[in-house]
Design an enzyme around this catalytic site. Structure first.
Site, PDB file in Angstrom:
ATOM      1  N   GLU A   1      11.849 -15.071  -7.487  1.00 35.78           N
ATOM      2  CA  GLU A   1      10.888 -13.992  -7.229  1.00 35.78           C
ATOM      3  C   GLU A   1      10.551 -13.187  -8.475  1.00 35.78           C
ATOM      4  O   GLU A   1       9.441 -12.673  -8.589  1.00 35.78           O
ATOM      5  CB  GLU A   1      11.339 -13.078  -6.089  1.00 35.78           C
ATOM      6  CG  GLU A   1      12.468 -12.141  -6.426  1.00 35.78           C
ATOM      7  CD  GLU A   1      12.833 -11.216  -5.278  1.00 35.78           C
ATOM      8  OE1 GLU A   1      11.945 -10.739  -4.581  1.00 35.78           O
ATOM      9  OE2 GLU A   1      14.031 -10.963  -5.100  1.00 35.78           O
TER      10      GLU A   1
ATOM     11  N   LYS B   1      16.508 -14.497  -5.983  1.00 35.14           N
ATOM     12  CA  LYS B   1      16.358 -13.511  -7.072  1.00 35.14           C
ATOM     13  C   LYS B   1      15.655 -14.147  -8.257  1.00 35.14           C
ATOM     14  O   LYS B   1      14.731 -13.583  -8.823  1.00 35.14           O
ATOM     15  CB  LYS B   1      17.727 -13.024  -7.535  1.00 35.14           C
ATOM     16  CG  LYS B   1      18.366 -11.773  -7.121  1.00 35.14           C
ATOM     17  CD  LYS B   1      17.649 -10.598  -6.641  1.00 35.14           C
ATOM     18  CE  LYS B   1      16.777 -10.768  -5.461  1.00 35.14           C
ATOM     19  NZ  LYS B   1      16.909  -9.995  -4.323  1.00 35.14           N
TER      20      LYS B   1
ATOM     21  N   HIS C   1      22.431 -36.280   0.271  1.00 36.77           N
ATOM     22  CA  HIS C   1      21.558 -36.668   1.375  1.00 36.77           C
ATOM     23  C   HIS C   1      20.082 -36.550   1.017  1.00 36.77           C
ATOM     24  O   HIS C   1      19.233 -36.506   1.895  1.00 36.77           O
ATOM     25  CB  HIS C   1      21.898 -35.841   2.620  1.00 36.77           C
ATOM     26  CG  HIS C   1      23.309 -36.053   3.068  1.00 36.77           C
ATOM     27  ND1 HIS C   1      23.699 -37.176   3.746  1.00 36.77           N
ATOM     28  CD2 HIS C   1      24.428 -35.316   2.862  1.00 36.77           C
ATOM     29  CE1 HIS C   1      25.002 -37.112   3.977  1.00 36.77           C
ATOM     30  NE2 HIS C   1      25.465 -35.991   3.444  1.00 36.77           N
TER      31      HIS C   1
ATOM     32  N   TRP D   1      -2.854  -2.778  -1.624  1.00 43.17           N
ATOM     33  CA  TRP D   1      -2.385  -4.152  -1.760  1.00 43.17           C
ATOM     34  C   TRP D   1      -3.294  -4.953  -0.841  1.00 43.17           C
ATOM     35  O   TRP D   1      -3.198  -4.843   0.381  1.00 43.17           O
ATOM     36  CB  TRP D   1      -0.927  -4.219  -1.318  1.00 43.17           C
ATOM     37  CG  TRP D   1      -0.184  -5.452  -1.693  1.00 43.17           C
ATOM     38  CD1 TRP D   1       0.427  -5.720  -2.889  1.00 43.17           C
ATOM     39  CD2 TRP D   1       0.074  -6.596  -0.857  1.00 43.17           C
ATOM     40  NE1 TRP D   1       1.034  -6.937  -2.841  1.00 43.17           N
ATOM     41  CE2 TRP D   1       0.843  -7.500  -1.621  1.00 43.17           C
ATOM     42  CE3 TRP D   1      -0.270  -6.948   0.451  1.00 43.17           C
ATOM     43  CZ2 TRP D   1       1.269  -8.725  -1.127  1.00 43.17           C
ATOM     44  CZ3 TRP D   1       0.160  -8.165   0.945  1.00 43.17           C
ATOM     45  CH2 TRP D   1       0.914  -9.046   0.157  1.00 43.17           C
TER      46      TRP D   1
ATOM     47  N   LYS E   1       7.263  -4.252  -2.006  1.00 44.53           N
ATOM     48  CA  LYS E   1       8.642  -3.857  -1.700  1.00 44.53           C
ATOM     49  C   LYS E   1       8.885  -3.797  -0.201  1.00 44.53           C
ATOM     50  O   LYS E   1       9.919  -4.216   0.282  1.00 44.53           O
ATOM     51  CB  LYS E   1       8.922  -2.491  -2.332  1.00 44.53           C
ATOM     52  CG  LYS E   1      10.322  -1.945  -2.065  1.00 44.53           C
ATOM     53  CD  LYS E   1      11.365  -2.749  -2.801  1.00 44.53           C
ATOM     54  CE  LYS E   1      12.780  -2.254  -2.548  1.00 44.53           C
ATOM     55  NZ  LYS E   1      13.766  -3.284  -2.938  1.00 44.53           N
TER      56      LYS E   1
ATOM     57  N   GLU F   1      20.777 -16.346  -2.031  1.00 43.00           N
ATOM     58  CA  GLU F   1      20.274 -15.097  -2.605  1.00 43.00           C
ATOM     59  C   GLU F   1      20.060 -15.243  -4.119  1.00 43.00           C
ATOM     60  O   GLU F   1      19.077 -14.739  -4.668  1.00 43.00           O
ATOM     61  CB  GLU F   1      21.249 -13.953  -2.286  1.00 43.00           C
ATOM     62  CG  GLU F   1      20.916 -12.614  -2.913  1.00 43.00           C
ATOM     63  CD  GLU F   1      19.539 -12.060  -2.555  1.00 43.00           C
ATOM     64  OE1 GLU F   1      18.854 -12.622  -1.683  1.00 43.00           O
ATOM     65  OE2 GLU F   1      19.132 -11.071  -3.196  1.00 43.00           O
TER      66      GLU F   1
ATOM     67  N   CYS G   1       0.820  -1.209   0.000  1.00 44.19           N
ATOM     68  CA  CYS G   1       0.000   0.000   0.000  1.00 44.19           C
ATOM     69  C   CYS G   1       0.859   1.266   0.000  1.00 44.19           C
ATOM     70  O   CYS G   1       1.946   1.289   0.558  1.00 44.19           O
ATOM     71  CB  CYS G   1      -0.946   0.076   1.189  1.00 44.19           C
ATOM     72  SG  CYS G   1      -2.059  -1.307   1.329  1.00 44.19           S
TER      73      CYS G   1
ATOM     74  N   ARG H   1       5.879  -0.405  -4.422  1.00 47.25           N
ATOM     75  CA  ARG H   1       5.567  -1.102  -3.171  1.00 47.25           C
ATOM     76  C   ARG H   1       4.584  -2.241  -3.388  1.00 47.25           C
ATOM     77  O   ARG H   1       4.398  -3.082  -2.519  1.00 47.25           O
ATOM     78  CB  ARG H   1       4.967  -0.112  -2.160  1.00 47.25           C
ATOM     79  CG  ARG H   1       5.940   0.962  -1.734  1.00 47.25           C
ATOM     80  CD  ARG H   1       5.226   2.104  -1.037  1.00 47.25           C
ATOM     81  NE  ARG H   1       4.656   1.716   0.219  1.00 47.25           N
ATOM     82  CZ  ARG H   1       5.251   1.848   1.407  1.00 47.25           C
ATOM     83  NH1 ARG H   1       6.460   2.367   1.455  1.00 47.25           N
ATOM     84  NH2 ARG H   1       4.658   1.478   2.512  1.00 47.25           N
TER      85      ARG H   1
ATOM     86  N   ASN I   1      -2.891   2.488   5.483  1.00 47.87           N
ATOM     87  CA  ASN I   1      -1.955   1.364   5.335  1.00 47.87           C
ATOM     88  C   ASN I   1      -1.934   0.624   6.656  1.00 47.87           C
ATOM     89  O   ASN I   1      -2.013   1.261   7.711  1.00 47.87           O
ATOM     90  CB  ASN I   1      -0.528   1.853   5.082  1.00 47.87           C
ATOM     91  CG  ASN I   1      -0.343   2.402   3.692  1.00 47.87           C
ATOM     92  OD1 ASN I   1      -1.258   2.399   2.889  1.00 47.87           O
ATOM     93  ND2 ASN I   1       0.858   2.884   3.423  1.00 47.87           N
ATOM     94  N   GLY I   2      -1.758  -0.694   6.610  1.00 48.53           N
ATOM     95  CA  GLY I   2      -1.655  -1.458   7.853  1.00 48.53           C
ATOM     96  C   GLY I   2      -2.839  -2.398   8.026  1.00 48.53           C
ATOM     97  O   GLY I   2      -3.627  -2.608   7.104  1.00 48.53           O
TER      98      GLY I   2
END
Ligand code: F6R
Length: 609
Positions: A489, A486, A505, A74, A604, A482, A2, A27, A100-101
């Site tokens: 996503e 990347k 294993h 969002w 984000k 990482e 948001c 975001r 927001n929230g």
């Protein structure tokens, strides 16, 4: 997640709100809307989907007025839809607000308001807030906001228009970021700095339960008891252009290209490159404290968690200090053993990640020594940690973290050198030789960027692969984590990172004809072991791409393609090795036609749990 913008001044507000929402689009959002006060009434315009849908509507039915609020939503409560999009109003249409929230007790509040006769049109917790403030409003806006704040549980950042107070925006927040912008003839609010940069760099960061009352000629601030408070302005020196795409097709590519400069800027904050020494006073621990440290805990999420994993390798190897690394969402609900005086570090690009903030607060509450690695001045984490080691990546807009990760690694590496020197594990000369090599890193990185065609070509042949396995040992394993994140996503290709020694294993059962295995093999003493692991997967049909630290024995025979980094001291390889991994993910995603900067389902800044 948001985005909020608000403007009150002398100009038409809609273009300013739309520009601000565009700047916050990174975001993540699924609908957007604005509320504008034209002096007589508050009018709303909302649209599902892209911001361009809202712009089209506003072109067809323009809203005049120089005071307004805007929002990108969002979805959390209720599906992405027109009715659930913000702004929301109360029944009497006296109030419009964006939020927001998450209001955790919204069901109870809703029941109470229904009993009072309120009728709801959406499924959102935000409409509950609008109705709540509406029901508490008896002619004094500030009192209504204060009373609502006392009743709401959870997290919120709110911007509110009251019909009775033209040209005024009320703002308040708790556990959700909000920044107020000041200029000569206008006031602004936003949930993040990039939305304000075209208009002002003089900002105030809102703290929990504070209220800001924005008018064209200035802003008044109040505490949770309604008493006036003074707040200090912070000047942001981020370049306006830094938050724009320039000639790049995507922010992600632009930000990857900014990495050499971000490297240099961050390095120069913490070392004197001329004298080849660390600016030891900036680091959190004195010589005595460093010598007495028994362990360090590092807590973070996502990419920042992966930076922490590498930080552990750096600190344990160079400073001989045990490091425990935790994912913030696990840490906060786990059974962390934290004693007063223990050192806990959090890492966060945004400084607003809910779980990381919770971990930091927990450590502060237990009397720990807290340190944050953070990219955003004035963010909650930067404000609440005892010591902040800033990264100098500048604004990062693409959802996929790239330059922020690199700068986090630099700060962690330098922290390891500082601890190593203070704990007597490394001499000043040994530290100087690392700094010398680091000073040459931006040029090496630039050469990788200049030769990116090879990576692009590889991606153009590999993008249809279904599974990618990143394998490595030690430092390379932490980096592989990482690299896998990347790729998954932004390209939605299933990818996993495994410690190469773990393959046997269980995981090796997944390898089949055509699987792609990226073998990070930059650590000379582990090269033979890595070569065997590559052979194990190659003979089972995998296509193997190897990344090595200079020419490496035994790799060519066991890989189909080898990307050689310029030879360097082995602990420094992640700074260069991450670039081809980020570029690979980028080119694979572009080949697949994915939305690189705004991958599906992701935001984000994860400001809610
Ligand atoms: C992935 C990514 C996320 C963030 C994570 C933590 O590319 O960006 O995994 O790293 O959400 O965010 P910050 O660093 O802002 O706390």
């Amino acid at each position: 997640m948001c985005g909020i913008v608000g403007y009150t001044g002398g100009e038409a507000c809609v273009p300013i709100l739309l520009e601000g929402l565009e700047a916050l689009a990174y975001r993540g959002y699924d609908s957007a809307g604005v509320a504008v006060f034209d002096g007589e009434k508050i009018s709303l315009c909302k649209a599902q989907g892209q911001l361009s849908n809202l712009s089209v509507l506003l072109r067809e039915q323009p809203l005049a007025g120089s005071c307004g609020i805007g929002h990108t939503r969002w979805a959390t409560h209720g599906e992405p839809s027109y009715v659930n999009a913000h702004p929301h109003m109360d029944d009497a249409k006296q109030i419009a607000l964006v939020h927001n929230g998450i209001i955790e007790n919204y069901q109870n509040l809703k029941q109470m308001l229904i009993q009072k006769g309120c009728e709801f049109v959406s499924e959102t917790d935000t409409e509950v807030v609008a109705q709540l403030i509406g029901s508490l409003y008896m002619g004094d806006c500030l009192s209504a906001v204060l009373a609502a704040m006392r009743l709401m549980e959870g997290s919120f950042a709110l911007s509110i228009l009251f019909y009775d107070e033209p040209r005024t925006i009320y703002c308040c927040c708790k556990d959700s970021p909000m920044v107020v912008g000041h200029s000569e003839s206008a006031s602004f609010v936003a949930s993040d700095i990039p939305a304000l940069l075209p208009y002002t760099r003089d900002v105030c960061f809102m703290e929990d339960k504070q209220i800001a009352v924005l008018r064209p000629d200035g802003v008044d601030y109040f505490n949770e008891f309604g008493l006036p408070i003074e707040k200090t302005l912070t000047h942001i020196d981020w370049d306006v252009e830094a938050a724009k795409k320039g000639n790049f097709e995507h922010f992600m590519m632009k930000e990857i290209f900014e990495e050499p400069v971000a490297f240099k800027k961050t390095l120069e904050q913490y070392v004197s490159v001329k004298e080849l020494r660390l600016k030891t006073d900036i680091f959190p621990w004195s010589q005595e404290e460093a010598a007495a440290l028994k362990k360090l805990s590092i807590v973070s999420c996502g990419t920042a968690y992966h930076a922490a994993l590498l930080g552990k390798k750096f600190i344990e190897r160079m400073a001989g200090l045990p490091v425990e690394v935790d994912i913030a969402s696990e840490f906060r609900y786990g059974d962390a053993v934290l004693e007063p005086g223990d050192s806990l570090m959090v890492i966060s690009q945004s400084g607003e990640t809910a779980d990381t903030i919770a971990a930091l607060r927990m450590a502060n509450g237990r009397g720990c020594r807290t340190v944050a690695i953070c990219n955003v001045i004035g963010s909650t984490i930067a404000r609440e940690a005892e010591t902040v080691l800033f990264t100098y990546a500048g604004p990062e807009i693409a959802v996929a973290a790239t330059k922020s990760y690199l700068t986090q690694l630099i700060v962690l590496y330098l922290t390891a050198l500082d601890l190593a020197q203070k704990r007597g594990r490394m001499s000043a000369e040994a530290v100087a030789s690392r700094i010398l090599e680091m000073a040459a890193m931006p040029e090496r990185m630039q050469r990788i960027l200049d030769n990116r065609e090879r990576i692009q070509y590889f991606a153009s042949r590999a993008f249809s692969v279904k599974h990618v396995f990143f394998i490595g040992r030690g430092i390379d394993h932490a980096l592989a984590m990482e690299a896998a994140l990347k790729l998954k996503e932004i390209s939605y290709i299933h990818s996993e990172a495994y410690a190469a020694g773990e393959l046997k294993h269980g995981t090796i059962a997944l390898i089949e004809e055509g699987s792609l295995v990226v073998a990070l093999a930059t650590q000379p003493e582990l090269l033979k072991k890595m070569a065997s692991n590559m052979e194990e997967v190659r003979v089972r049909g995998a296509r193997v791409l190897a990344v090595t630290n200079g020419p490496a024995d035994g790799v060519a025979a066991n890989s189909h393609e080898q990307w050689e980094l310029e030879p360097m001291e082995e602990t420094l390889t992640p700074f260069c090795a991450i670039l081809p991994m980020q570029l690979l993910a980028y080119y694979m995603a572009v080949q697949k036609g994915c939305s690189v900067d705004r991958p599906r389902n992701l935001a984000k800044s994860v400001t809610v749990e």
